[in-house]
Scaffold this active site. Sequence first.
Site, PDB file in Angstrom:
ATOM      1  N   ASP A  42     -35.921 -48.844 -22.908  1.00  0.00           N
ATOM      2  CA  ASP A  42     -34.595 -48.292 -23.212  1.00  0.00           C
ATOM      3  C   ASP A  42     -34.486 -48.034 -24.710  1.00  0.00           C
ATOM      4  O   ASP A  42     -34.660 -48.944 -25.525  1.00  0.00           O
ATOM      5  CB  ASP A  42     -33.502 -49.265 -22.747  1.00  0.00           C
ATOM      6  CG  ASP A  42     -32.136 -48.593 -22.675  1.00  0.00           C
ATOM      7  OD1 ASP A  42     -31.761 -47.880 -23.629  1.00  0.00           O
ATOM      8  OD2 ASP A  42     -31.429 -48.794 -21.667  1.00  0.00           O
ATOM      9  N   SER A  82     -27.341 -44.624 -21.241  1.00  0.00           N
ATOM     10  CA  SER A  82     -28.371 -45.179 -20.362  1.00  0.00           C
ATOM     11  C   SER A  82     -28.029 -45.013 -18.891  1.00  0.00           C
ATOM     12  O   SER A  82     -28.923 -45.050 -18.041  1.00  0.00           O
ATOM     13  CB  SER A  82     -28.605 -46.653 -20.683  1.00  0.00           C
ATOM     14  OG  SER A  82     -29.183 -46.764 -21.959  1.00  0.00           O
ATOM     15  N   THR A 135     -29.473 -49.255 -16.604  1.00  0.00           N
ATOM     16  CA  THR A 135     -30.794 -48.723 -16.229  1.00  0.00           C
ATOM     17  C   THR A 135     -31.253 -49.205 -14.850  1.00  0.00           C
ATOM     18  O   THR A 135     -31.493 -48.382 -13.961  1.00  0.00           O
ATOM     19  CB  THR A 135     -31.839 -49.033 -17.323  1.00  0.00           C
ATOM     20  OG1 THR A 135     -31.294 -48.666 -18.595  1.00  0.00           O
ATOM     21  CG2 THR A 135     -33.136 -48.306 -17.069  1.00  0.00           C
ATOM     22  N   ASP A 254     -33.361 -50.869 -27.060  1.00  0.00           N
ATOM     23  CA  ASP A 254     -32.108 -50.152 -27.336  1.00  0.00           C
ATOM     24  C   ASP A 254     -31.161 -50.963 -28.217  1.00  0.00           C
ATOM     25  O   ASP A 254     -30.515 -50.425 -29.114  1.00  0.00           O
ATOM     26  CB  ASP A 254     -31.448 -49.849 -25.989  1.00  0.00           C
ATOM     27  CG  ASP A 254     -30.100 -49.155 -26.116  1.00  0.00           C
ATOM     28  OD1 ASP A 254     -30.059 -48.054 -26.690  1.00  0.00           O
ATOM     29  OD2 ASP A 254     -29.095 -49.718 -25.636  1.00  0.00           O
ATOM     30  N   HIS A 258     -29.428 -50.101 -31.748  1.00  0.00           N
ATOM     31  CA  HIS A 258     -27.983 -50.088 -32.018  1.00  0.00           C
ATOM     32  C   HIS A 258     -27.642 -50.963 -33.223  1.00  0.00           C
ATOM     33  O   HIS A 258     -26.739 -50.649 -33.994  1.00  0.00           O
ATOM     34  CB  HIS A 258     -27.205 -50.607 -30.798  1.00  0.00           C
ATOM     35  CG  HIS A 258     -27.067 -49.609 -29.693  1.00  0.00           C
ATOM     36  ND1 HIS A 258     -26.309 -48.463 -29.816  1.00  0.00           N
ATOM     37  CD2 HIS A 258     -27.584 -49.574 -28.440  1.00  0.00           C
ATOM     38  CE1 HIS A 258     -26.374 -47.778 -28.676  1.00  0.00           C
ATOM     39  NE2 HIS A 258     -27.143 -48.423 -27.838  1.00  0.00           N
ATOM     40  N   ASP A 296     -35.320 -43.698 -21.617  1.00  0.00           N
ATOM     41  CA  ASP A 296     -34.163 -42.930 -21.143  1.00  0.00           C
ATOM     42  C   ASP A 296     -33.602 -42.054 -22.261  1.00  0.00           C
ATOM     43  O   ASP A 296     -32.976 -41.024 -22.027  1.00  0.00           O
ATOM     44  CB  ASP A 296     -33.090 -43.858 -20.573  1.00  0.00           C
ATOM     45  CG  ASP A 296     -32.762 -45.029 -21.493  1.00  0.00           C
ATOM     46  OD1 ASP A 296     -33.416 -45.205 -22.549  1.00  0.00           O
ATOM     47  OD2 ASP A 296     -31.836 -45.790 -21.145  1.00  0.00           O
ATOM     48  N   HIS A 297     -33.823 -42.489 -23.516  1.00  0.00           N
ATOM     49  CA  HIS A 297     -33.360 -41.785 -24.725  1.00  0.00           C
ATOM     50  C   HIS A 297     -33.871 -42.569 -25.911  1.00  0.00           C
ATOM     51  O   HIS A 297     -34.400 -43.675 -25.748  1.00  0.00           O
ATOM     52  CB  HIS A 297     -31.812 -41.732 -24.781  1.00  0.00           C
ATOM     53  CG  HIS A 297     -31.194 -43.084 -24.634  1.00  0.00           C
ATOM     54  ND1 HIS A 297     -31.220 -44.018 -25.650  1.00  0.00           N
ATOM     55  CD2 HIS A 297     -30.593 -43.679 -23.578  1.00  0.00           C
ATOM     56  CE1 HIS A 297     -30.638 -45.124 -25.229  1.00  0.00           C
ATOM     57  NE2 HIS A 297     -30.258 -44.966 -23.973  1.00  0.00           N
TER      58      HIS A 297
END
Length: 359
Positions: A42, A82, A135, A254, A258, A296-297
Amino acid sequence: MTYRLFLFIALSFLLLQCTPTQGENKSDPKPEVKNVILLIGDGMGVSQVYSGITANKSLNMEKAQFVGLSKTYSANDYITDSAAGGTALATGTKTNNGAIGVDENGNAVKSILEYAAENGLSTGLVASCAITHATPASFVAHQLKRGMQEEIAVDFVNSDITLFIGGGRKYFVDREDKQNLLPQLEAKGFKVALDMESVMNTESGKLAALIADEHPATYPERGEFLPESVGKALELLKDNEKGFFLMVEGSQIDWGGHANEVEYTVNEVIDFDRAVKVAFDFADQNPGTLVVVTADHETGAMSITGGDLSKGEVNVSWGSSGHSAIMVPVFSYGTAAIEFAGIYENTDIFKKILELYNF
Ligand code: MG
Ligand code: ZN
């Protein structure tokens, strides 16, 4: 000698007669894929991967046989979250940010895990976060909003999944509706495991492992959780002659992004890569296994502005505390890996896997 030669010719003839034609179109034979392991980091863009390579000297991901790039935008935003990203990978449908396993109009769309279960394969999810989080939820649940984690927990109970290992116990036991879903899981034939010892001594059958109230700890505090869970999941899933589908998420890459924290991000990439090794090793030993490693990104619009390979250091600049729109890598390994070379939509990953299973 003559006898051996005769035997060789006879056997060759028999083999030729017995070899099934693979796929419908004889001019375009696709290798037979029985097992698929989809690993999602992620928020893992190329900068995250190269930071891991720099810090760790190398990553198992570098053994990938083919590399692709996936376009991650969602139905309603150039930058996906996500939920829409997971839904695209799981169902082949671009949806609105926040949506779980439903299309733009809120209609449920079938996931690759659900197709696999329907066709008699075993199925599993492993995540280093709550199993009800966006996810993993995208592969079994159908809800309008990712925040509906108690509803998502009910979707897990009602799904045909074989096993899941992650956190999120509270969404099953400490609920608004006062229901306890654990007895319901047991009634559906799951062994419920609340710690890793219980996970690791599971020898067969269905497994519902909720090893944290919310999320497992960050790495390295959570130790061997991710690679061990993947190893155990593969051991349990491979019992099915028809094959399996397993999704593994390195969830917290992820969160490092962040937080704009390099060390958090890099540690999570390195841990995720240990799970990649377990999957690649399984593919080496089990022909018919395809491994796809992607994201996912990207998170943090992370760029590497300098570094030192001998010291394993990276200098990083963050462009955002959210996600970015940049394409993400797709690394493939094992049977039919070549199908994932190129530049394509995130939804094509679902489509390629579905086609390779030949459902
Ligand atoms: Mg996630
Ligand atoms: Zn995020």
